[in-house]
Design a protein around this motif. Structure first.
Motif, PDB file in Angstrom:
ATOM      1  N   UNK A 273       0.803  -1.215   0.000  1.00 29.10           N
ATOM      2  CA  UNK A 273       0.000   0.000   0.000  1.00 29.10           C
ATOM      3  C   UNK A 273       0.836   1.266   0.000  1.00 29.10           C
ATOM      4  N   UNK A 274       2.095   1.173  -0.394  1.00 23.46           N
ATOM      5  CA  UNK A 274       2.885   2.406  -0.451  1.00 23.46           C
ATOM      6  C   UNK A 274       2.296   3.378  -1.459  1.00 23.46           C
ATOM      7  N   UNK A 275       1.854   2.884  -2.599  1.00 22.38           N
ATOM      8  CA  UNK A 275       1.278   3.771  -3.612  1.00 22.38           C
ATOM      9  C   UNK A 275      -0.189   3.482  -3.889  1.00 22.38           C
ATOM     10  N   UNK A 276      -0.675   2.327  -3.456  1.00 21.35           N
ATOM     11  CA  UNK A 276      -2.036   1.925  -3.772  1.00 21.35           C
ATOM     12  C   UNK A 276      -2.996   2.220  -2.632  1.00 21.35           C
ATOM     13  N   UNK A 277      -4.239   2.533  -2.995  1.00 24.09           N
ATOM     14  CA  UNK A 277      -5.334   2.542  -2.032  1.00 24.09           C
ATOM     15  C   UNK A 277      -6.017   1.172  -2.072  1.00 24.09           C
ATOM     16  N   UNK A 278      -6.919   0.939  -1.151  1.00 26.92           N
ATOM     17  CA  UNK A 278      -7.575  -0.362  -1.064  1.00 26.92           C
ATOM     18  C   UNK A 278      -9.075  -0.174  -0.909  1.00 26.92           C
ATOM     19  N   UNK A 279      -9.819  -1.154  -1.418  1.00 29.27           N
ATOM     20  CA  UNK A 279     -11.273  -1.177  -1.301  1.00 29.27           C
ATOM     21  C   UNK A 279     -11.689  -2.548  -0.798  1.00 29.27           C
ATOM     22  N   UNK A 280     -12.442  -2.576   0.306  1.00 31.20           N
ATOM     23  CA  UNK A 280     -12.923  -3.821   0.905  1.00 31.20           C
ATOM     24  C   UNK A 280     -14.441  -3.771   0.935  1.00 31.20           C
ATOM     25  N   UNK A 443     -18.618   3.228  -9.194  1.00 33.27           N
ATOM     26  CA  UNK A 443     -18.839   4.167 -10.284  1.00 33.27           C
ATOM     27  C   UNK A 443     -17.863   5.317 -10.309  1.00 33.27           C
ATOM     28  N   UNK A 444     -17.152   5.546  -9.191  1.00 33.13           N
ATOM     29  CA  UNK A 444     -16.210   6.660  -9.138  1.00 33.13           C
ATOM     30  C   UNK A 444     -14.896   6.260  -9.791  1.00 33.13           C
ATOM     31  N   UNK A 445     -14.484   7.047 -10.782  1.00 25.14           N
ATOM     32  CA  UNK A 445     -13.257   6.743 -11.521  1.00 25.14           C
ATOM     33  C   UNK A 445     -12.040   6.765 -10.612  1.00 25.14           C
ATOM     34  N   UNK A 446     -12.015   7.661  -9.632  1.00 25.89           N
ATOM     35  CA  UNK A 446     -10.875   7.765  -8.744  1.00 25.89           C
ATOM     36  C   UNK A 446     -10.703   6.479  -7.929  1.00 25.89           C
ATOM     37  N   UNK A 447     -11.811   5.902  -7.481  1.00 27.97           N
ATOM     38  CA  UNK A 447     -11.743   4.660  -6.715  1.00 27.97           C
ATOM     39  C   UNK A 447     -11.241   3.528  -7.595  1.00 27.97           C
ATOM     40  N   UNK A 448     -11.738   3.431  -8.805  1.00 29.26           N
ATOM     41  CA  UNK A 448     -11.318   2.353  -9.706  1.00 29.26           C
ATOM     42  C   UNK A 448      -9.850   2.495 -10.089  1.00 29.26           C
ATOM     43  N   UNK A 449      -9.392   3.724 -10.234  1.00 29.12           N
ATOM     44  CA  UNK A 449      -8.019   3.934 -10.696  1.00 29.12           C
ATOM     45  C   UNK A 449      -7.003   3.768  -9.579  1.00 29.12           C
ATOM     46  N   UNK A 450      -7.310   4.262  -8.376  1.00 30.67           N
ATOM     47  CA  UNK A 450      -6.353   4.241  -7.276  1.00 30.67           C
ATOM     48  C   UNK A 450      -6.510   3.022  -6.371  1.00 30.67           C
ATOM     49  N   UNK A 451      -7.723   2.496  -6.259  1.00 31.43           N
ATOM     50  CA  UNK A 451      -7.960   1.364  -5.362  1.00 31.43           C
ATOM     51  C   UNK A 451      -7.706   0.043  -6.059  1.00 31.43           C
ATOM     52  N   UNK A 452      -6.442  -0.272  -6.318  1.00 34.40           N
ATOM     53  CA  UNK A 452      -6.099  -1.497  -7.040  1.00 34.40           C
ATOM     54  C   UNK A 452      -6.022  -2.710  -6.113  1.00 34.40           C
ATOM     55  N   UNK A 453      -5.903  -2.490  -4.815  1.00 28.81           N
ATOM     56  CA  UNK A 453      -5.969  -3.587  -3.856  1.00 28.81           C
ATOM     57  C   UNK A 453      -7.435  -3.752  -3.463  1.00 28.81           C
ATOM     58  N   UNK A 454      -8.042  -4.851  -3.905  1.00 22.48           N
ATOM     59  CA  UNK A 454      -9.490  -5.001  -3.730  1.00 22.48           C
ATOM     60  C   UNK A 454      -9.814  -6.328  -3.066  1.00 22.48           C
TER      61      UNK A 454
END
Length: 698
Positions: A273-280, A443-454
């Motif tokens: 997660x140094x550069x990635x955001x996460x979505x759970x 639906x948010x592009x920012x979440x899809x682009x930055x949240x690659x850890x899912x």
């Protein structure tokens, strides 16, 4: 004196002799010749009987032969050692008789020493070769047994892939997993354009054809090049059993990855997660809250991470990591105070907004304050370390905040998106949770682009779990593959989406981790602390944390009530009326005036037996619905009268004000039809819904 100084002193005084080490060919020969010379000289000077030396040599040869036979030395080694003893004893006997100080005696002794050294070296090499050959034979025997098993597996799966996928592959290798839970097949695809995706799409059929146990799969992933495929076959369902969080609370780092769970091969999966955001995401009952605690446990163990938590549901996700430390319920052996397991907790709207504003200021200040450091390191990524820690912002149900139509909540959403957008390089990342993998969440592009850890925790739930949206490009993922609580799918940029399960973390483990990692938490660097200001420095002040302690109350008048009871005042306190609430209230007042609605039965003080005025009962519009948009939708259904209306018409009426979609309205109408609030008439595209009040009118 320090260890470094001691080492330097030893190095400066010459080589250090290891007197416990065994003799080699050179030192052994030197020891034998000098010993023989010393005995011969002493014996000649004292008139010692020469036969004694010969007897000692014979005894030494016999003893070494017995020991060599016991350890199974080669005959060459036994002969070399026995001959060395006998030759040395013979020279000593001769020298004692004729004198050891003659040139003939000294020259012959030197020759004997060289011979003993050469023979010893030859015997040692022969013994090493024998040992290596024995090991090689054993390994060849094991490899032959494994190869037979692997050849059988390879032949079986070549035939199976041909039968199910109509692809003829060539197996290059079969690797058995160390955990014993399955194996991996490295196969070469045939020429002609076949890809690994075709095998991946047939994962369910391959699993069924192989008669794998429930919960076990055969999944395909890319190989070392585009003409290769890796097929992971699980034969033991490790997801079925519950495993507690590992008892090893050793240090971690954001650079080395944070363990979030384990794959079907029982190996840990790491989140970088140094550069990635996460979505759970995970519906109610899927184990999402437990997963949040497992994530917080990993962050607490890290030496270069500070964790900030936002949970508008009375801060429930972070309270177990904070209250025991703040209330002094955790006592360390050394008597030092225990720091909370997380660095900041926001359970109210105002505190959450303060935290997000602080995160934005920290990110901007770091960009300006660390220009020299970035230049020296020749990078545009801030070097994260215990001195400059990364800030991980964990927002429970944060995806719902981003999709909320409430204007007040939208301010939080804007701040969250700003943090995600500007703070990657400066070491501020987010972990968002959601109740489902739906279009509104993703639906948010920012979440899809930055949240690659899912992560998608399914728990067998199918509603709102669109895995194709959660993991685009991944095929063969089915919810029924992970029907267990805490199980689901996890994908990262380093590891494609596949089955996994998180650990069960118990409340006592949270306390143990809090105590074990108290000294490990870094402090905010000076540049960031200056930007954070008093809002951060006073985050644990009594008035700022009063809402946490207010939730734990005791009731002396009721002995049956537990001593620690949550009083969710944060949820029950009145809020200022929003424009949406005002519109819904005005709508109700107009309908009351037009139709003469009855009073709310929950607020009337009349006797149950007294006569009530007739009219429409709109108590459902007064707080029973979940949102102003839902209240307005029910009002529109009621206003449609006996003719009824459909989901499309209601959605169009609410779209401008609330942004409500047809799919959302369909869900409400189905719910109302089930609980009797509405009646469905017709089927398919001609279906319409009528409020129960008008449906009973004839």
């Amino acid at each position: 004196m320090s260890s470094t100084a001691t080492a330097k002193q030893q190095n400066s005084s010459g080589p250090v002799l290891d007197w416990a080490a065994g003799h080699g060919p050179v030192t052994g020969a030197l020891s034998a010749t000098t010993g023989a010379f010393a005995i011969a000289t002493t014996g000649a000077a004292t008139a010692m009987p020469p036969g004694w030396a010969l007897a000692v040599g014979a005894a030494g040869a016999l003893g070494h032969t017995v020991v060599g036979l016991r350890v199974r030395n080669a005959g060459r080694t036994l002969a070399t050692r026995a001959a060395s003893w006998l030759v040395g004893a013979g020279w000593t006997t001769w020298a004692m008789t004729h004198g050891p100080l003659t040139w003939a005696a000294l020259g012959s002794l030197a020759t004997i020493g060289v011979g003993i050294g050469a023979a010893a070296r030859s015997a040692a090499l022969f013994e090493e070769a024998r040992e290596e050959e024995a090991i090689a034979v054993e390994q060849r025997q094991i490899a032959a047994e494994l190869s037979a098993e692997r050849r059988a597996i390879a032949a079986e799966w070549v035939e199976r892939i041909q039968r199910v996928c109509a692809i003829t592959v060539r197996v290059l290798g079969v690797e058995m997993w160390e955990t014993g839970a399955g194996f991996s097949i490295d196969a070469e695809l045939p020429p002609g354009g076949a890809t690994w995706n075709k095998i991946a799409a047939e994962s369910p059929r391959l699993s069924a054809d192989a008669r794998l146990p429930h919960g076990c799969t055969a999944t395909a992933s890319p190989g070392v090049d585009q003409g290769r495929v890796i097929i992971d076959v699980t034969t033991v369902n490790v997801l079925e059993e519950e495993r507690t969080y590992p008892a090893d609370y050793g240090p971690l780092s954001v650079h080395s990855g944070i363990p979030w769970g384990y794959r079907t091969n029982a190996e840990q999966i790491l989140a970088y997660l140094r550069e990635q955001c996460a979505l759970v995401v995970g519906p109610t009952g899927s184990g999402k809250t437990n997963m949040v605690h497992a994530i917080l446990a990993g962050f607490a163990r890290a030496e270069d991470i500070l964790t900030w938590v936002i949970d508008l549901n009375a801060g429930s996700a972070g309270l177990p990591w904070v209250l025991p430390a703040l209330n002094g319920q955790i006592v360390r052996e050394d008597g030092k105070p225990v720091r909370p397991g997380i660095d900041w907790l926001a359970g109210t709207y105002d505190e959450a907004l303060t935290m997000l504003d602080t995160a934005v200021r920290v990110a901007k200040q770091r960009k300006m304050g660390y220009q020299d450091l970035l230049s020296k390191a020749n990078t545009d990524l801030l070097p994260i370390s215990p001195r400059i820690p990364q800030i991980m912002l964990v927002i429970d149900e944060g995806a719902e905040i981003l999709a909320s139509p409430d204007r007040q909540i939208r301010k939080l959403a804007e701040k969250i998106l700003e943090v995600i957008r500007i703070a990657r390089a400066m070491g501020v990342r987010t972990v968002l949770t959601a109740l489902g993998a739906t279009g509104s969440v993703l639906g948010n592009l920012m979440i899809r682009r930055e949240g690659k850890v899912r992560v998608a925790l399914t728990g067998g739930e199918t509603e709102g779990m669109d895995l194709s949206k959660m993991f685009p490009g991944s095929r063969g993922l089915r919810v029924d593959q992970a029907p267990y609580k805490g199980a689901g799918f996890m994908g990262t940029p380093e590891s494609p989406a596949a089955l996994f399960k998180t650990w069960r973390i118990l409340p006592n483990q949270i306390r143990d981790i809090t105590a074990a990692t108290s000294d490990r938490h870094p402090t905010l660097d000076d540049v960031s602390a200056k930007a954070a200001g008093p809002a951060y420095a006073r985050r644990w002040d009594a008035e700022r944390t009063a809402w946490m302690r207010d939730q734990v109350v005791t009731d002396d008048t009721n002995d049956a009530m537990p001593e620690a009871t949550l009083r969710l005042s944060a949820l029950s306190s009145p809020r200022p009326e929003s424009p949406e609430d005002a519109l819904a209230r005005q709508f109700r007042e107009e309908i009351d005036a037009q139709f003469g609605t009855a009073p709310d039965p929950r607020t009337t003080d009349e006797d149950p037996g007294s006569e009530r005025p007739t009219g429409l009962n709109l108590s459902a519009l007064r707080g029973e619905q979940d949102s102003p948009a839902q209240q307005a939708a029910l009002a529109a259904l009621l206003a449609a009268g006996a003719e009824g209306t459909g989901a499309s018409a209601i959605a169009r009426a609410l779209a401008d004000e609330y942004g409500t979609t047809r799919q959302t309205v369909v869900g409400w109408l189905k719910t109302w039809a089930k609980d009797g609030t509405a009646v469905r008439v017709g089927e398919g595209t001609k279906a319409r819904y009528i409020h129960r009040t008008h449906a009973t009118d004839d």
